[in-house]
Each structure stands twice: as C-alpha cells, then as structure tokens.
Scaffold this active site. Structure first.
Site, PDB file in Angstrom:
ATOM      1  N   ALA A 190      12.543 -51.942  -3.842  1.00 50.41           N
ATOM      2  CA  ALA A 190      12.407 -50.623  -3.217  1.00 50.41           C
ATOM      3  C   ALA A 190      13.653 -49.817  -3.524  1.00 50.41           C
ATOM      4  O   ALA A 190      14.647 -50.359  -4.020  1.00 50.41           O
ATOM      5  CB  ALA A 190      12.252 -50.766  -1.705  1.00 50.41           C
ATOM      6  N   LYS A 191      13.622 -48.565  -3.232  1.00 48.98           N
ATOM      7  CA  LYS A 191      14.835 -47.737  -3.312  1.00 48.98           C
ATOM      8  C   LYS A 191      14.640 -46.529  -2.425  1.00 48.98           C
ATOM      9  O   LYS A 191      13.510 -46.085  -2.195  1.00 48.98           O
ATOM     10  CB  LYS A 191      15.051 -47.280  -4.761  1.00 48.98           C
ATOM     11  CG  LYS A 191      16.490 -46.911  -5.063  1.00 48.98           C
ATOM     12  CD  LYS A 191      17.336 -48.142  -5.304  1.00 48.98           C
ATOM     13  CE  LYS A 191      18.759 -47.786  -5.641  1.00 48.98           C
ATOM     14  NZ  LYS A 191      19.491 -48.967  -6.150  1.00 48.98           N
TER      15      LYS A 191
END
Ligand code: NAD
Length: 424
Positions: free
Chosen positions: A113-114
C-alpha cells in the site's frame, strides 16, 4: 517532481506506467496466467480524501490525501505515507504496487500500500502538519489497522508523524494500538535499528554487488543523491565502512569532492541547518551533475525519475543502488543494461526499511522487544538471501537484476493469489 536533467517525455515520467512496463516484461517471461495478470496489475482499493485544516493565519485549506492498497494477497498491506507538494494518485498507485513486489522479494508476509498527502511540510508549522496527519488518519481509519494496513514514514514524514497516526487511531478505537504503524519512536513501540534500516540495507546490497563484480571496497567512490533518512544514513555507513563518499545532495543541490567528503562534519551541518546549503567543504554540484559524476557506486536516494533516457548514457557508475523508489525510468533501464551497469533495483535495494518495519510489527504484537544486534543480524540474513535469490532468478531467465526481482515477486504473489482462489 521536476526533472533534474534533460526532459524525458511525460509518458516516461509516469511512475505507474514505469511499474507496469516492468510488470509486463516480467509477466511475459514468467508466462503468467492471463487471469492472474488482470488481477495483479490493478490495485485492490483506492481512497481519496479531502483534509480540511485551519492554518496558523486563520484561513482554511483543503489538502488532497490518498491511500492505495495494491494487494492483500500475502498479508496485511504495508507502505509509507508521503507528504510532498506534487503527490498524485498515479504516483501513490505506483508506490503501492512497488510495495507489494518489495515485500514479496524479501519474503515478508505483507501486501503493498502507499499513502500520500499533497502538502509541503517544509512550509508548514508543526501544528499545521499535526492537524493534517490527524485528520488524514481519521479519514482513512476504516481501512487501517494492524491486520489491515500498516503505514510507515516516507518522504516528508518522520517518527513524530507516525506517533500522531498511532495516537489518532488509538483514540478512535479506545485503546493503544502500537502495531498500526511502524517507524515510530522507540519509546512508543518502535524498533531499534528501524531508522537506520533502509540505509543499512543499501550498504549491504553494495557489499554483495561488489563481491559479484570482483570489486574492492577500499577507496570505492560513492555518490549519493538525497540526504534524508535513506541518503544520510547510507552516507554515514559507507564512510564508516571505508568507502569514499565523493558527492551527496539534497533538494538545494549537492557537495562534491573527488578526494572524499568529511561525512561526519557534513552530517553535523545537515542536522543543525536541515539543508546542505552553506556547508564549507567541497565544491557545489547540482543534482543533475551528481548523477553523472565520476564514481563507482551511484545511490539515487531522493525521488522518482532521476535516471532517464536523457542522462542514462552519461551515468559513469559501475553499480547503481536504488535507495529511492522508482529513480530509474523503464527507458533508462534499457540504456543501463546495454552499458553493463549493475543495477540493484529499488524493490530489493531499499527493502531494509520494510523488513525492519516487519520486525517492529512483530515486536509490537508480541510486546517483547529485541536488541539492535538481533534486528541487524536478521535484517542482514533476509537481505543477503534475497539478493542471491534475485540474482538466481535473473540468471535463470537471462534477465537484469530488476527483471529478476519482478519475476521472483510476481511468482510469489501469483502463488498466494492462486491458492486463495477467487471469492466471487
Ligand atoms: P526524506 O524526506 O527523509 O529525504 C529525501 C531527501 O531527498 C532530502 O534530502 C531531500 O532534500 C531530497 N530531495 C527531494 N527531492 C529532491 C530532488 N528533486 N532532487 C534531489 N534531492 C531531492 O525521504 P527518505 O525517507 O530518505 O526517502 C527517500 C527515498 O527513499 C524515497 O523515494 C522513498 O520512497 C525511498 N524509501 C524510503 C524508505 C525509508 O525507510 N525512509 C524506505 C524505502 C524507500
């Protein structure tokens, strides 16, 4: 981010396209099932939020924020939060996918994720930054959690920001949840060695690359772009280990001395002034010139799209160690490959950070904390084994280290995805 050299076409500078180019090439070599190809190339979930904050002057400003979860196939999502004035959803999407591949390359049980908030923390007061962090956390809270998605620091965020994320999340769930973020201060459940882990990993990858290439460490010249968490720690460790750091930069430009810089004094200046500007030693060099200066190891440790079709031919380093995510474009890959430059790709080279983040998450969940020597020993084992796994994969497929890493990662994520099956 403005390019620091030449002007590659906009398509070359789109980080998500750059990720997909490598993904496609690796999927083709791997003979990836077309159904899995469709599934893995698209992020699982994207959230865009508006973050209203009252600034110190009394006005209200709304900052756009993002969280992209690329894959939960191998475990909870993991990935940093970036605060920068030019963050886009495309950039966050690419960074999220890179996290999936990175966790798979080093074999840790996370998906990718980011997060990002389009703001400039250097032009904001600490109070304003805190307000952004807390509102952003509250807005994405439904998809966060130790079993769901675990953020960490990235460009423009630090340990204090992680402490605010942890506190905000904990206030909402009514108990302290240290494992919801990593890269926290040690006093709040952070891991010893986490702050140094990405830079330390870069130096371990340098050591392995030199062994493969039969190069000596003594006097080996290193140029580093970026003097933040990754660049400054890498500089300090390279210096301690007997390398000659000949150039280092930050967003204001760089310092260069072919005889080797006095890294302890330069880092003391940086800590005091928070910029390399005004440092007395060496000569000034701009970021573009740093990338093509005379050196043996080049460490891009700032941001994306620094080595492009416009300057790759002029890169003189024998080895490129990607401390940053996405510093080399897909077009530049081909040029570096042709020249025989040995590139240790981002999804391996800077994986020290997420590896120790994993250790931090494990320690928080156990409530039992490890000595720094144990953290570093386990980090070294994972990274060195991963380097050789990637090299094995590259050799098996007669491919670059980058494609070798993608092939390895995609095969691992494809396996868990296949085993889990499709819930429809
Ligand atoms: P940071 O904010 O601590 O430091 C960034 C550094 O880059 C600063 O010195 C800044 O002045 C410089 N910089 C920014 N834009 C620049 C430009 N256009 N040209 C030259 N220099 C520029 O960030 P960081 O945590 O050190 O992250 C740097 C890179 O490493 C990012 O790509 C990040 O995604 C990646 N990374 C970080 C970690 C980590 O643990 N912090 C882990 C893996 C990857």
């Amino acid at each position: 981010m403005t390019p620091t050299s030449g002007a590659p076409a906009p398509a070359e500078r789109n980080p998500y396209e750059a990720m997909l180019r490598r993904f496609d090439a690796a999927a083709k070599i791997l003979g990836l099932d077309p159904n899995l190809y469709e599934l893995l190339k698209i992020p699982d979930r994207e959230l865009t939020v508006a973050i209203p904050v009252i600034l110190d002057d009394g006005s209200l400003r709304v900052f756009p924020g993002y969280r992209v979860q690329h894959s939960i196939s191998r475990g909870p999502c993991k990935g940093g939060i970036r605060f920068a004035p030019d963050v886009t959803i495309e950039e966050v999407r690419a960074l999220a996918a890179w996290m999936t591949w990175k966790c798979a390359v080093v074999g840790i049980p996370f998906g990718g994720a980011k997060g990002g908030v389009r703001c400039d923390p250097r032009k904001m007061s600490r109070r304003e930054v805190e307000q952004v962090v807390r509102r952003y956390t509250a807005s994405i809270m439904d998809i966060l959690g130790p079993e769901r998605d675990v953020p960490a620091p990235d460009m423009g965020t630090d340990e204090q920001v992680m402490a605010w994320v942890m506190d905000t999340y904990s206030m909402h769930v009514r108990h302290t949840v240290t494992a919801v973020v990593t890269g926290k201060p040690i006093a709040l459940g952070g891991s010893k060695g986490r702050r140094e882990s990405t830079g330390r990993g870069v130096t371990l990858m340098a050591r392995e690359a030199l062994k493969v290439l039969g190069m000596e460490r003594e006097g080996c010249r290193v140029a580093i772009q970026g003097a933040g968490n990754v660049g400054s720690i890498a500089a300090s460790l390279f210096h301690e280990q007997g390398y000659r750091v000949v150039a280092i930069s930050d967003v204001s430009g760089g310092i260069h001395d072919p005889e080797g810089l006095d890294i302890p004094s330069l880092l003391a200046h940086l800590q005091q002034r928070r910029t390399l500007e005004g440092y007395g030693g060496g000569d000034r060099i701009d970021n573009a010139a740093l990338l093509t200066c005379e050196c043996d190891l080049l460490v891009p440790a700032a941001t994306e799209n620094q080595i492009t079709s416009a300057n790759a031919e002029r890169v003189r380093a024998r080895v490129v160690l990607e401390g940053a995510n996405g510093p080399t474009t897909a077009e530049a890959d081909a040029i570096l490959d042709k020249k025989g430059t040995f590139v240790v790709p981002d999804i391996l080279c800077n994986a020290g950070g997420v590896t120790v983040s994993y250790f931090e998450w494990v320690q928080d969940r156990m409530g039992y904390f490890w000595e720094e020597s144990l953290v570093n020993e386990r980090l070294e084992r994972i990274l060195v084994n991963s380097f050789h796994d990637v090299r094995g994969s590259a050799e098996k497929h007669n491919a670059s280290m980058r494609l070798g890493a993608y092939i390895l990662a995609i095969a691992r994520v494809a396996e868990t995805t296949r085993l889990r099956g499709l819930y429809a």
